[in-house]
Design an enzyme around this catalytic site. Structure first.
Site, PDB file in Angstrom:
ATOM      1  N   LYS A 257      27.802  11.917 -17.609  1.00 12.35           N
ATOM      2  CA  LYS A 257      26.853  13.014 -17.378  1.00 12.35           C
ATOM      3  C   LYS A 257      27.478  14.090 -16.502  1.00 12.35           C
ATOM      4  O   LYS A 257      27.425  15.285 -16.814  1.00 12.35           O
ATOM      5  CB  LYS A 257      25.583  12.491 -16.717  1.00 12.35           C
ATOM      6  CG  LYS A 257      24.551  13.566 -16.436  1.00 12.35           C
ATOM      7  CD  LYS A 257      23.669  13.251 -15.252  1.00 12.35           C
ATOM      8  CE  LYS A 257      24.375  13.511 -13.948  1.00 12.35           C
ATOM      9  NZ  LYS A 257      23.471  13.416 -12.770  1.00 12.35           N
ATOM     10  N   CYS A 327       6.327  16.836 -17.187  1.00 11.56           N
ATOM     11  CA  CYS A 327       6.445  15.421 -17.563  1.00 11.56           C
ATOM     12  C   CYS A 327       7.068  14.635 -16.409  1.00 11.56           C
ATOM     13  O   CYS A 327       8.124  14.016 -16.553  1.00 11.56           O
ATOM     14  CB  CYS A 327       7.278  15.283 -18.833  1.00 11.56           C
ATOM     15  SG  CYS A 327       7.175  13.653 -19.608  1.00 11.56           S
ATOM     16  N   CYS A 334      -0.077  15.647 -18.518  1.00  4.40           N
ATOM     17  CA  CYS A 334      -0.425  15.797 -19.933  1.00  4.40           C
ATOM     18  C   CYS A 334      -1.552  16.815 -20.120  1.00  4.40           C
ATOM     19  O   CYS A 334      -1.704  17.379 -21.214  1.00  4.40           O
ATOM     20  CB  CYS A 334      -0.822  14.446 -20.524  1.00  4.40           C
ATOM     21  SG  CYS A 334       0.496  13.204 -20.505  1.00  4.40           S
ATOM     22  N   CYS A 337       0.270  20.035 -20.686  1.00  5.48           N
ATOM     23  CA  CYS A 337       1.382  19.991 -21.645  1.00  5.48           C
ATOM     24  C   CYS A 337       0.927  20.432 -23.029  1.00  5.48           C
ATOM     25  O   CYS A 337      -0.039  19.895 -23.580  1.00  5.48           O
ATOM     26  CB  CYS A 337       1.964  18.586 -21.706  1.00  5.48           C
ATOM     27  SG  CYS A 337       3.407  18.445 -22.774  1.00  5.48           S
ATOM     28  N   CYS A 345       3.434  14.544 -28.949  1.00  7.77           N
ATOM     29  CA  CYS A 345       3.981  13.503 -28.070  1.00  7.77           C
ATOM     30  C   CYS A 345       3.230  12.194 -28.291  1.00  7.77           C
ATOM     31  O   CYS A 345       2.034  12.101 -27.991  1.00  7.77           O
ATOM     32  CB  CYS A 345       3.878  13.931 -26.610  1.00  7.77           C
ATOM     33  SG  CYS A 345       4.505  12.682 -25.457  1.00  7.77           S
TER      34      CYS A 345
END
Length: 387
Positions: A257, A327, A334, A337, A345
């Site tokens: 990463k 998130c 939510c 979102c 989702c």
């Protein structure tokens, strides 16, 4: 002799006397004789335990007393046993520079895999999901936008120092929030004399580095990683940050990463996706991996097998900010979102956001209508003053 008599006589110790019972001539009675020591008989198990304890005591005593002149003294052996952990402890406290000088050269790192033997299929509706997240990200500022690893290079002027400060920020970022990492970078830069350089990192005392970064996760290991990585950069990479993922991953404390993000930010090279905990977690919540991936590396290889390469550079920054504001891991928003409202989702849940902290969205300014401006210009052109 009967079986009873044989068993009794076999088990009878020497301090017992026998006599025939006056009530029955076939019965023999045993009585204990007078014992001058008056000590009870011990069982075989007790004798073994005592013997074992005695042997332990003898081992301890052997460390204290000298058996002969030809063999090493037990006292010296004890000193050697005690000094061994001290030597190990002293070695662990030695500076990374000394450890790097005395240790053997590290083994050649294995190449970082880039492709899967069997590509992962594209998840359904991924493009709509991706674009929806991108639209949401454009409406708010996340910590990664103002305090992410890309900000570390802004305080540097030399290109090599820009690249190196980016690498240092990423080394500090693992298991650490961007706010904490950013503050540690500022403190470290001040401790190194106003600039994060490879030469300054090598010259700085290890305790100074540790004190500057002690707020980040795993700081007890990271200060050593920073020191050793700087020495390796000087000795093997001409005091500069390497430009391949395999060379970067050969540095202490650097994983895939960090390597991919270093290439992207420091060298403007996009060879892969930098997958952190946010990208790993959110893409699994979205159902993009079948079966779910168990590590960021599995997630990276899955994504790279189907995600268009032009999106490699954006997905990390986009998903990290989305995971920091919307998130979030503990209690996702939510209720705010758009994926939940569009039913994109599969992990969405009903959330009551009344008592939650309000999300600050950016204000969008509407541009004036072009038609009105055109009409005003036309009227000015046709206006003629009277003579």
């Amino acid at each position: 002799m009967s079986a009873t008599k044989r068993t009794a006589s076999a088990r009878s110790p020497t301090n017992l006397t026998s006599r025939v019972s006056v009530f029955n001539s076939q019965v023999t009675l045993f009585e204990a004789a007078d014992d001058p020591d008056d000590t009870p008989r011990r069982s075989k198990r007790a004798k073994k335990e005592v013997k074992r304890e005695d042997s332990i005591l003898e081992d301890v005593e052997d460390l204290e007393y000298t058996p002969s002149a030809s063999t090493p003294t037990p006292r010296k052996r004890k000193a050697a046993v005690k000094s061994e952990p001290k030597q190990k402890k002293a070695a662990s406290k030695s500076s990374p520079a000394k450890r790097a000088a005395t240790s053997e050269s590290p083994k050649k790192a294995k190449p970082i895999p880039q492709v899967l033997s069997t590509p992962h299929p594209e998840p359904p509706n991924w493009r709509e999901t991706y674009n929806t997240i991108k639209e949401m990200r454009a409406r708010f500022i996340a910590p990664v936008d103002t305090m992410g690893c890309q900000r570390a290079q802004l305080e540097e002027t030399e290109p090599r120092n820009k690249r190196y400060s980016t690498l240092v920020a990423l080394q500090l970022s693992s298991s650490t929030k961007d706010e904490v990492m950013h503050a540690a970078v500022i403190k470290l830069r001040k401790a190194l004399g106003g600039s994060i350089t490879i030469e300054g990192m090598i010259a700085a005392d290890e305790e100074v580095i540790h004190e500057a970064i002690k707020t980040v996760g795993y700081h007890n290991k990271k200060h050593g990683y920073l020191k050793n990585a700087a020495i390796m950069l000087r000795d093997k990479f001409d005091s500069d940050v390497p430009d391949t993922v395999d060379k970067l991953c050969a540095l202490p404390g650097v994983g895939p990463k960090m390597a991919f993000l270093t290439l992207q930010v420091a060298w403007n090279i996009t060879d892969g996706i930098g997958v952190d905990v946010h990208v790993h977690r959110i893409t699994n919540l979205l159902g993009w991996h079948k079966p779910p991936t168990k590590s960021p590396e599995q997630t990276r290889l899955n994504l790279q097998s189907w995600l268009p390469k032009e999106l490699y550079a954006d997905i990390n920054h986009m998903m990290v900010g989305f995971g920091q504001v919307i998130c979030v891991p503990a209690s996702p928003r939510c209720d705010e979102c758009a994926l939940s409202k569009k039913r994109l989702c599969p992990s969405a849940r009903v959330v009551d956001g009344k008592n939650r902290k309000a999300i600050v969205y950016l204000e969008t300014k509407e541009s004036p209508p072009e038609v009105e401006i055109a009409l005003e210009e036309a009227e000015e052109e046709t206006y003629m003053p009277k003579s």
